[in-house]
Design an enzyme around this catalytic site. Structure first.
Site, PDB file in Angstrom:
ATOM      1  N   GLY A 168     -12.537  -4.113   2.146  1.00 17.25           N
ATOM      2  CA  GLY A 168     -13.792  -3.697   2.143  1.00 17.25           C
ATOM      3  C   GLY A 168     -14.499  -2.558   0.983  1.00 17.25           C
ATOM      4  O   GLY A 168     -15.475  -2.688   0.741  1.00 17.25           O
TER       5      GLY A 168
ATOM      6  N   ARG B   5       0.706  -1.074  -0.084  1.00 20.32           N
ATOM      7  CA  ARG B   5      -0.090   0.073  -0.039  1.00 20.32           C
ATOM      8  C   ARG B   5       0.969   1.180  -0.033  1.00 20.32           C
ATOM      9  O   ARG B   5       0.467   2.371  -0.475  1.00 20.32           O
ATOM     10  CB  ARG B   5      -0.854  -0.137   1.216  1.00 20.32           C
ATOM     11  CG  ARG B   5      -2.108  -0.900   0.857  1.00 20.32           C
ATOM     12  CD  ARG B   5      -2.842  -0.784   2.151  1.00 20.32           C
ATOM     13  NE  ARG B   5      -4.412  -1.575   1.861  1.00 20.32           N
ATOM     14  CZ  ARG B   5      -5.171  -2.062   2.681  1.00 20.32           C
ATOM     15  NH1 ARG B   5      -4.840  -2.008   3.956  1.00 20.32           N
ATOM     16  NH2 ARG B   5      -6.200  -2.537   2.352  1.00 20.32           N
TER      17      ARG B   5
ATOM     18  N   LYS C  19     -14.918 -15.247   6.850  1.00 22.40           N
ATOM     19  CA  LYS C  19     -16.277 -15.086   7.304  1.00 22.40           C
ATOM     20  C   LYS C  19     -17.314 -14.648   6.094  1.00 22.40           C
ATOM     21  O   LYS C  19     -17.133 -13.807   5.288  1.00 22.40           O
ATOM     22  CB  LYS C  19     -16.402 -14.121   8.387  1.00 22.40           C
ATOM     23  CG  LYS C  19     -15.977 -14.415   9.739  1.00 22.40           C
ATOM     24  CD  LYS C  19     -15.653 -13.341  10.584  1.00 22.40           C
ATOM     25  CE  LYS C  19     -16.857 -12.883  11.553  1.00 22.40           C
ATOM     26  NZ  LYS C  19     -16.818 -11.535  12.086  1.00 22.40           N
TER      27      LYS C  19
ATOM     28  N   GLY D  94      -7.300  -7.153   1.352  1.00 26.55           N
ATOM     29  CA  GLY D  94      -5.906  -7.131   2.107  1.00 26.55           C
ATOM     30  C   GLY D  94      -5.181  -8.242   2.226  1.00 26.55           C
ATOM     31  O   GLY D  94      -3.779  -8.288   1.856  1.00 26.55           O
TER      32      GLY D  94
HETATM   33  P1  ADP Z   1      -9.398 -10.501   2.578  1.00 27.60           P
HETATM   34  O1  ADP Z   1      -8.544  -9.455   3.447  1.00 27.60           O
HETATM   35  O2  ADP Z   1      -8.557 -10.657   1.356  1.00 27.60           O
HETATM   36  O3  ADP Z   1     -10.768  -9.910   2.059  1.00 27.60           O
HETATM   37  P2  ADP Z   1     -10.319 -12.085   4.458  1.00 27.60           P
HETATM   38  O4  ADP Z   1      -9.945 -11.315   5.464  1.00 27.60           O
HETATM   39  O5  ADP Z   1     -11.704 -12.359   4.482  1.00 27.60           O
HETATM   40  O6  ADP Z   1      -9.495 -11.801   3.403  1.00 27.60           O
HETATM   41  O7  ADP Z   1      -9.816 -13.495   5.124  1.00 27.60           O
HETATM   42  C1  ADP Z   1      -8.621 -13.795   5.158  1.00 27.60           C
HETATM   43  C2  ADP Z   1      -8.273 -14.905   6.247  1.00 27.60           C
HETATM   44  O8  ADP Z   1      -9.158 -16.201   6.239  1.00 27.60           O
HETATM   45  C3  ADP Z   1      -6.981 -15.431   6.409  1.00 27.60           C
HETATM   46  O9  ADP Z   1      -6.233 -14.844   7.647  1.00 27.60           O
HETATM   47  C4  ADP Z   1      -7.078 -16.854   6.234  1.00 27.60           C
HETATM   48  O10 ADP Z   1      -5.965 -17.479   7.226  1.00 27.60           O
HETATM   49  C5  ADP Z   1      -8.372 -17.309   6.850  1.00 27.60           C
HETATM   50  N1  ADP Z   1      -8.909 -18.294   6.301  1.00 27.60           N
HETATM   51  C6  ADP Z   1      -9.086 -18.671   5.208  1.00 27.60           C
HETATM   52  N2  ADP Z   1      -9.220 -20.320   5.163  1.00 27.60           N
HETATM   53  C7  ADP Z   1      -9.589 -20.343   6.261  1.00 27.60           C
HETATM   54  C8  ADP Z   1     -10.035 -21.583   7.102  1.00 27.60           C
HETATM   55  N3  ADP Z   1     -10.345 -22.734   6.363  1.00 27.60           N
HETATM   56  N4  ADP Z   1     -10.136 -21.406   8.288  1.00 27.60           N
HETATM   57  C9  ADP Z   1      -9.891 -20.492   9.137  1.00 27.60           C
HETATM   58  N5  ADP Z   1      -9.375 -19.429   8.543  1.00 27.60           N
HETATM   59  C10 ADP Z   1      -9.324 -19.329   7.180  1.00 27.60           C
END
Ligand code: ADP
Ligand code: MG
Length: 396
Positions: free
Chosen positions: A376, A34, A199, A352
């Site tokens: 987001g 960033r 989530k 992110g």
């Molecule tokens: P982004 O920031 O790209 O939008 P998120 O914040 O939604 O992504 O999610 C990223 C996190 O999801 C990572 O830290 C990863 O470890 C976690 N994650 C991915 N798959 C799983 C899983 N099966 N169980 C628990 N956590 C998970």
């Protein structure tokens, strides 16, 4: 609104809102993506003969100033990348800031401390934000908004301040909006979206919106276990959002009704615990042991997702397919990243953690069509929302 490139800023003091929200651990920056993404606008302003007061946030500090959330390491890194001194007082407002901002010479930069150390930045009270914004406005003659990662926030430095000064969008925000506009207005088909991450509740609105736009939707990551449970499968101790089960059933139905090809994993890498040295086992999606948790999609699923992705002309990916931070559970995410690099069309990585993942897994930014700096923000844009920071810049 005039294009930044056409605006004369010679001798002007510019207030620049950047997104410098980088992951920092023990004072060390883990991914400076960033900061690098902010350089073109900063350099453009310096080349135009302006001096620049930069504001940015770091994380979500709850109780005012703290070393943990200080932008000091960012000031240092920014100086290294620009090869010039970046003044940093460790303050946001006050006499010393006003004095230093006032005495900045052409080509000089002052970085303010984490703007969220002031509770007024994020205040729900319009008056509090406006008063704070007025103080910030006194440091400059012109406002440039370039912190894409924060444009979905109705915050003082994002939303209120641009209303108080002549303003324009920086080159990063312009580029982000251009790409996201292509995805929302006229995506070339087939259009595929891959979603993962922790989530569903974070991403529900965007999934709903995308179901009326995309041809293929592949789902992995932690959120997939709520889908699998909604289909009646055993998911062991995997993360799950039970309150979302009904909603997810509706989403599955909506995908069917809209003719969207919904891809879910057929194999899963499970482990007894959430830890980097937990022993991984590959199982069929119908055979997740009750005492184990899914931490990655399996190789068959990853290949299946990948072969659908490479056939698409437009691809948007948000959210890792597994716990990529642990090497044993990074393979699924790597296969998807690889597939995105092979797309003959536009491929966009948003989020992110997703952006950090592709870099951590050894990919170069240039291998992708576009890596969005906003998680987001890009999701809310794709939901079709009008974002406060873009409204303020006349871009929404
Ligand atoms: P982004 O920031 O790209 O939008 P998120 O914040 O939604 O992504 O999610 C990223 C996190 O999801 C990572 O830290 C990863 O470890 C976690 N994650 C991915 N798959 C799983 C899983 N099966 N169980 C628990 N956590 C998970
Ligand atoms: Mg994240």
């Amino acid at each position: 609104m005039p294009e930044l490139s056409t605006i004369d800023l010679k001798g002007k003091r510019v207030f620049l809102r950047c997104d410098l929200n980088v992951p920092i651990k023990d004072g060390v920056i883990k991914d400076d993506g960033r900061i690098k993404a902010s350089l073109p606008t900063i350099q453009l302003l310096l080349n135009k003969g302006a001096s620049v007061v930069i504001a940015a946030h770091l994380g979500r500090p709850k109780n005012g100033p703290s070393t943990e959330f200080s932008l000091a390491p960012v000031a240092k890194r920014l100086g290294e990348l620009l090869k010039q001194d970046v003044k940093f007082l460790g303050e946001i407002t006050g006499d010393s800031v006003a004095e230093m901002a006032g005495s900045l010479k052409t080509g000089e930069i002052l970085l303010l401390e984490n703007i969220r150390f002031s509770s007024f930045e994020t205040s729900k009270e319009d008056v509090e934000r406006e008063n704070f914004a007025r103080e910030l406005a006194s440091y400059a003659d012109f406002y440039i908004g370039d912190g894409f990662g924060a444009v979905h926030r109705k915050h003082a430095s994002v939303f209120d301040l641009p209303g108080l000064l002549p303003h324009a969008a920086g080159s990063l925000i312009s580029a982000e909006v251009k790409v996201l506009k292509t995805l929302t207005d006229k995506p070339e088909r087939p259009y595929g979206v891959v979603l993962g991450g922790a989530k569903i509740s974070d991403k529900l609105a965007v999934i709903e919106n995308l179901l009326s736009k995309v041809d293929v939707l592949a789902i992995g990551g932690g959120m997939v276990f709520t889908f699998l449970k909604a289909q009646g499968k055993e998911i062991g101790t995997s993360i799950v959002e039970n309150e979302m089960l009904d909603v997810v059933k509706e989403l599955i139905q909506k995908a069917k009704d809209n003719g969207v090809q919904l891809l879910l994993p057929t194999d899963i890498v499970v482990a007894p615990s959430f830890s980097p040295d937990a022993v991984p086992t590959l199982v069929s999606v119908d055979q997740i042991p009750v005492d184990q948790m899914g931490l990655d999609i399996g190789p068959k699923s990853a290949e299946n997702f990948a072969s659908a992705i490479v056939k698409c002309k437009t691809v948007f990916w948000n959210g890792p397919m597994g716990v990529f931070e642990f090497p044993n559970f990074a393979a699924g995410t790597k296969v998807i990243a690889q597939a995105l690099t092979q797309v003959k069309g536009i491929s966009v990585v948003g989020g992110g953690d997703s952006a950090a993942a592709v870099r951590a897994l050894g990919f170069e930014d240039s291998q992708f069509g576009y890596i969005s700096t906003g998680g987001g923000a890009s999701l809310e844009y794709l939901e079709g929302k009008k974002l406060p920071g873009l409204i303020a810049l006349d871009l929404a």
